[in-house]
Design a protein around this motif. Structure first.
Motif, PDB file in Angstrom:
ATOM      1  N   LEU A   6       0.818  -1.215   0.000  1.00  0.00           N
ATOM      2  CA  LEU A   6       0.000   0.000   0.000  1.00  0.00           C
ATOM      3  C   LEU A   6       0.851   1.264   0.000  1.00  0.00           C
ATOM      4  O   LEU A   6       1.876   1.323   0.673  1.00  0.00           O
ATOM      5  N   VAL A   7       0.405   2.253  -0.759  1.00  0.00           N
ATOM      6  CA  VAL A   7       0.897   3.629  -0.637  1.00  0.00           C
ATOM      7  C   VAL A   7      -0.339   4.512  -0.731  1.00  0.00           C
ATOM      8  O   VAL A   7      -0.981   4.593  -1.780  1.00  0.00           O
ATOM      9  N   THR A   8      -0.704   5.163   0.379  1.00  0.00           N
ATOM     10  CA  THR A   8      -1.951   5.927   0.433  1.00  0.00           C
ATOM     11  C   THR A   8      -1.758   7.192   1.261  1.00  0.00           C
ATOM     12  O   THR A   8      -0.760   7.315   1.978  1.00  0.00           O
ATOM     13  N   PRO A   9      -2.711   8.112   1.216  1.00  0.00           N
ATOM     14  CA  PRO A   9      -2.649   9.267   2.115  1.00  0.00           C
ATOM     15  C   PRO A   9      -2.695   8.874   3.592  1.00  0.00           C
ATOM     16  O   PRO A   9      -2.271   9.646   4.451  1.00  0.00           O
ATOM     17  N   ALA A  10      -3.190   7.670   3.887  1.00  0.00           N
ATOM     18  CA  ALA A  10      -3.275   7.203   5.270  1.00  0.00           C
ATOM     19  C   ALA A  10      -2.020   6.462   5.722  1.00  0.00           C
ATOM     20  O   ALA A  10      -1.936   6.062   6.884  1.00  0.00           O
ATOM     21  N   GLY A  11      -1.054   6.274   4.829  1.00  0.00           N
ATOM     22  CA  GLY A  11       0.165   5.581   5.211  1.00  0.00           C
ATOM     23  C   GLY A  11       0.634   4.618   4.144  1.00  0.00           C
ATOM     24  O   GLY A  11      -0.012   4.442   3.098  1.00  0.00           O
ATOM     25  N   THR A  12       1.763   3.975   4.427  1.00  0.00           N
ATOM     26  CA  THR A  12       2.382   3.098   3.436  1.00  0.00           C
ATOM     27  C   THR A  12       2.618   1.681   3.971  1.00  0.00           C
ATOM     28  O   THR A  12       3.380   0.921   3.382  1.00  0.00           O
ATOM     29  N   ASP A  13       1.984   1.333   5.079  1.00  0.00           N
ATOM     30  CA  ASP A  13       2.020  -0.045   5.569  1.00  0.00           C
ATOM     31  C   ASP A  13       0.666  -0.335   6.184  1.00  0.00           C
ATOM     32  O   ASP A  13      -0.042   0.579   6.634  1.00  0.00           O
ATOM     33  N   PRO A  14       0.228  -1.602   6.201  1.00  0.00           N
ATOM     34  CA  PRO A  14      -1.129  -1.922   6.649  1.00  0.00           C
ATOM     35  C   PRO A  14      -1.477  -1.413   8.039  1.00  0.00           C
ATOM     36  O   PRO A  14      -2.587  -0.908   8.262  1.00  0.00           O
ATOM     37  N   ASP A  15      -0.572  -1.506   8.987  1.00  0.00           N
ATOM     38  CA  ASP A  15      -0.889  -1.073  10.349  1.00  0.00           C
ATOM     39  C   ASP A  15      -1.116   0.433  10.424  1.00  0.00           C
ATOM     40  O   ASP A  15      -2.064   0.902  11.066  1.00  0.00           O
ATOM     41  N   SER A  16      -0.247   1.207   9.775  1.00  0.00           N
ATOM     42  CA  SER A  16      -0.419   2.663   9.774  1.00  0.00           C
ATOM     43  C   SER A  16      -1.693   3.068   9.050  1.00  0.00           C
ATOM     44  O   SER A  16      -2.428   3.958   9.500  1.00  0.00           O
ATOM     45  N   VAL A  17      -1.948   2.418   7.915  1.00  0.00           N
ATOM     46  CA  VAL A  17      -3.154   2.737   7.152  1.00  0.00           C
ATOM     47  C   VAL A  17      -4.395   2.452   7.995  1.00  0.00           C
ATOM     48  O   VAL A  17      -5.319   3.275   8.083  1.00  0.00           O
ATOM     49  N   TRP A  18      -4.414   1.294   8.652  1.00  0.00           N
ATOM     50  CA  TRP A  18      -5.589   0.940   9.457  1.00  0.00           C
ATOM     51  C   TRP A  18      -5.786   1.936  10.596  1.00  0.00           C
ATOM     52  O   TRP A  18      -6.909   2.358  10.887  1.00  0.00           O
ATOM     53  N   LYS A  19      -4.700   2.314  11.245  1.00  0.00           N
ATOM     54  CA  LYS A  19      -4.788   3.266  12.358  1.00  0.00           C
ATOM     55  C   LYS A  19      -5.403   4.580  11.902  1.00  0.00           C
ATOM     56  O   LYS A  19      -6.271   5.143  12.577  1.00  0.00           O
ATOM     57  N   ASN A  20      -4.981   5.071  10.751  1.00  0.00           N
ATOM     58  CA  ASN A  20      -5.511   6.346  10.249  1.00  0.00           C
ATOM     59  C   ASN A  20      -6.940   6.214   9.734  1.00  0.00           C
ATOM     60  O   ASN A  20      -7.741   7.144   9.878  1.00  0.00           O
ATOM     61  N   MET A  21      -7.267   5.064   9.158  1.00  0.00           N
ATOM     62  CA  MET A  21      -8.655   4.852   8.749  1.00  0.00           C
ATOM     63  C   MET A  21      -9.556   4.794   9.973  1.00  0.00           C
ATOM     64  O   MET A  21     -10.678   5.327   9.966  1.00  0.00           O
ATOM     65  N   ALA A  22      -9.075   4.168  11.032  1.00  0.00           N
ATOM     66  CA  ALA A  22      -9.879   4.014  12.246  1.00  0.00           C
ATOM     67  C   ALA A  22     -10.135   5.345  12.946  1.00  0.00           C
ATOM     68  O   ALA A  22     -11.098   5.480  13.711  1.00  0.00           O
ATOM     69  N   ALA A  23      -9.277   6.334  12.682  1.00  0.00           N
ATOM     70  CA  ALA A  23      -9.439   7.643  13.324  1.00  0.00           C
ATOM     71  C   ALA A  23     -10.607   8.441  12.744  1.00  0.00           C
ATOM     72  O   ALA A  23     -11.031   9.444  13.327  1.00  0.00           O
ATOM     73  N   ALA A  24     -11.120   8.025  11.591  1.00  0.00           N
ATOM     74  CA  ALA A  24     -12.303   8.661  10.971  1.00  0.00           C
ATOM     75  C   ALA A  24     -12.119  10.159  10.775  1.00  0.00           C
ATOM     76  O   ALA A  24     -13.008  10.960  11.075  1.00  0.00           O
ATOM     77  N   ARG A  25     -10.944  10.528  10.244  1.00  0.00           N
ATOM     78  CA  ARG A  25     -10.672  11.949   9.986  1.00  0.00           C
ATOM     79  C   ARG A  25     -10.257  12.111   8.529  1.00  0.00           C
ATOM     80  O   ARG A  25      -9.320  11.458   8.071  1.00  0.00           O
ATOM     81  N   CYS A  26     -10.960  12.961   7.802  1.00  0.00           N
ATOM     82  CA  CYS A  26     -10.632  13.201   6.401  1.00  0.00           C
ATOM     83  C   CYS A  26      -9.241  13.833   6.303  1.00  0.00           C
ATOM     84  O   CYS A  26      -8.935  14.812   6.991  1.00  0.00           O
ATOM     85  N   LEU A  27      -8.389  13.288   5.429  1.00  0.00           N
ATOM     86  CA  LEU A  27      -6.997  13.704   5.335  1.00  0.00           C
ATOM     87  C   LEU A  27      -6.753  14.754   4.253  1.00  0.00           C
ATOM     88  O   LEU A  27      -5.607  15.004   3.876  1.00  0.00           O
ATOM     89  N   ALA A  28      -7.809  15.383   3.762  1.00  0.00           N
ATOM     90  CA  ALA A  28      -7.652  16.412   2.727  1.00  0.00           C
ATOM     91  C   ALA A  28      -7.009  17.672   3.313  1.00  0.00           C
ATOM     92  O   ALA A  28      -7.359  18.114   4.408  1.00  0.00           O
ATOM     93  N   THR A  29      -6.052  18.226   2.554  1.00  0.00           N
ATOM     94  CA  THR A  29      -5.363  19.459   2.939  1.00  0.00           C
ATOM     95  C   THR A  29      -5.114  20.300   1.689  1.00  0.00           C
ATOM     96  O   THR A  29      -5.182  19.795   0.564  1.00  0.00           O
ATOM     97  N   PRO A  30      -4.804  21.603   1.852  1.00  0.00           N
ATOM     98  CA  PRO A  30      -4.433  22.406   0.686  1.00  0.00           C
ATOM     99  C   PRO A  30      -3.277  21.768  -0.069  1.00  0.00           C
ATOM    100  O   PRO A  30      -2.320  21.265   0.526  1.00  0.00           O
ATOM    101  N   ASP A  31      -3.382  21.769  -1.398  1.00  0.00           N
ATOM    102  CA  ASP A  31      -2.392  21.100  -2.244  1.00  0.00           C
ATOM    103  C   ASP A  31      -1.619  22.165  -3.029  1.00  0.00           C
ATOM    104  O   ASP A  31      -2.186  22.835  -3.886  1.00  0.00           O
TER     105      ASP A  31
END
Length: 401
Positions: A6-31
């Motif tokens: 995985l390579v995502t806005p929520a992280g690049t390994d399954p544990d990090s991605v799951w942790k950020n998905m579980a936080a239920a916070r939209c990761l959108a920021t100014p680009d």
């Protein structure tokens, strides 16, 4: 499924991605890449450094959607414990989904051509940008020599790629297939085109509240990026090498609305056909499914049709639903593959990750949508869906091993 990369806005390994998905916070920021446009925010894979991952020379030669694909593919093989000596085989394939070309490179090179400077156009413009190079570069990087191609079915591309990869295994053509999708939608041209289509959220003052699937205040999706590559193997092959099986891909269904270039069929008939085909392929009934990973883009029409579809399919309240795009945005051709990986993680953990920004659902279209935090759910099977422009639909049934 024996490996996940995985390579995502929520992280690049399954544990990090799951942790950020579980936080239920939209990761959108100014680009900064979209500065000055009507919609200038996105969900970015900020922790990913292509130069550090791939080396300076390769990173400069390739476009971002290929950077993401290579990193995810490398991670998937490591997760599957496939040694380099086992990779150079004509029975290991690569099937990746990519929604479109890399418009940022084309924008630069077309500019030079329009300025009357054809000799300034890079000779690498074509080979670095065409969609098939996602799969081609993965094969060259890893040395895998089996069937190799890219599937483009809009936002259903990643899901379709996984289904086609499974068919290659069932046909006996391959022993292993690296399958998934990769895309970076953070192009100025992509952002402008989707804005002109009125498909994007305009909540630039509060990007973290912009992606809100199934919420009554939804006004469009948020651009994202990322890649997911999963290692699929024939069951006998995985057993013969002692591989860990993370999940089984039991069912695949695909269909076309044959209705409209950009709008979903108002009754969702094509989407329902894809889901019912996947269920039949898996030998499942709707009520055997314990969790739905919804396409849920946060568009007014799309979410309404999808909610009505699930209510009709179940004749009442469907099983717990989640919509990952609420957290990581919409990675277009990669979205289905990323969400399939998240569905595998949900089956492993026996939890459904939450949907961000859900305050109130449309009257008469209420689903059991998980929000606020993860929910423990005992489940053997899960459904993940993807629907795209051109009326292209795809669905997968994943089960515990």
């Amino acid at each position: 499924m024996t490996g996940i990369g995985l390579v995502t806005p929520a992280g690049t390994d399954p544990d990090s991605v799951w942790k950020n998905m579980a936080a239920a916070r939209c990761l959108a920021t100014p680009d900064p890449d979209l500065a000055g446009l009507p919609v200038a925010f996105s969900c970015q894979a900020e922790g990913f450094d292509p130069t550090a991952e791939l080396g300076r020379r390769k990173a400069r030669r390739l476009d971002r959607f290929v950077h993401l694909a290579l990193a995810a593919a490398r991670r998937s093989l490591a997760d599957a414990a496939l040694e380099p000596s086992a990779r150079r085989a004509p029975r290991i394939g690569v099937v990746l989904g990519v929604g479109g070309n890399s418009l940022e490179t084309y924008l630069t090179e077309f500019g030079r051509l329009c300025e009357g400077r054809p000799k300034a156009v890079s000779p690498l413009a074509l080979p670095r940008s065409v969609p098939n190079m996602a799969a081609g570069e993965v094969a060259m990087d890893l040395g895998v020599q089996g069937p190799n191609f890219t599937i483009s079915s809009a936002c259903a591309s990643g899901t379709t790629a996984l289904g086609v990869a499974r068919d290659l295994l069932l046909a006996g053509t391959c022993d292993i297939v690296l399958a998934g999708g990769s895309e970076s939608a953070r192009s100025r041209m992509t952002a402008t085109c989707f804005h002109q289509l009125r498909a994007l959220s305009r909540r630039g003052d509060h990007p973290d509240r912009a992606s809100r699937p199934f919420d009554t205040e939804r006004d469009g999706f948020v651009l994202g990026e990322g890649a997911a590559v999963l290692v699929l193997e024939r069951r006998e092959h995985a057993r013969s090498r002692g591989a860990r099986t993370r999940a089984l891909l039991r069912g695949f269904g695909a269909s076309a609305d044959a209705y409209h270039p950009t709008a979903p069929h108002p009754q969702g008939h094509g989407a329902e056909q894809a889901i019912r085909t996947a269920l039949a392929d898996a030998g499942c009934r709707p009520h055997d499914v314990g969790h739905i990973n919804a396409h849920g883009t946060s568009t007014p029409a799309g979410d309404a049709v999808e909610a009505e579809l699930y209510l009709r399919l179940y004749g009442g309240t469907p099983p717990p639903v989640t919509a990952p795009k609420s957290v990581i945005g919409h990675a277009l051709g990669a979205a289905g593959a990323i969400e399939a990986a998240l569905t595998v993680l949900a089956l492993e953990r026996q939890q459904v990750p939450p949907t961000a920004n859900l305050l109130r659902q449309d009257a008469g279209r209420e689903l059991d949508i998980v929000s606020a935090g993860p929910r423990d759910v005992l489940m053997d099977a899960a459904l993940t869906t993807s629907f795209g422009f051109g009326g292209q639909n795809a669905a997968l049934i994943l089960t515990t091993p």
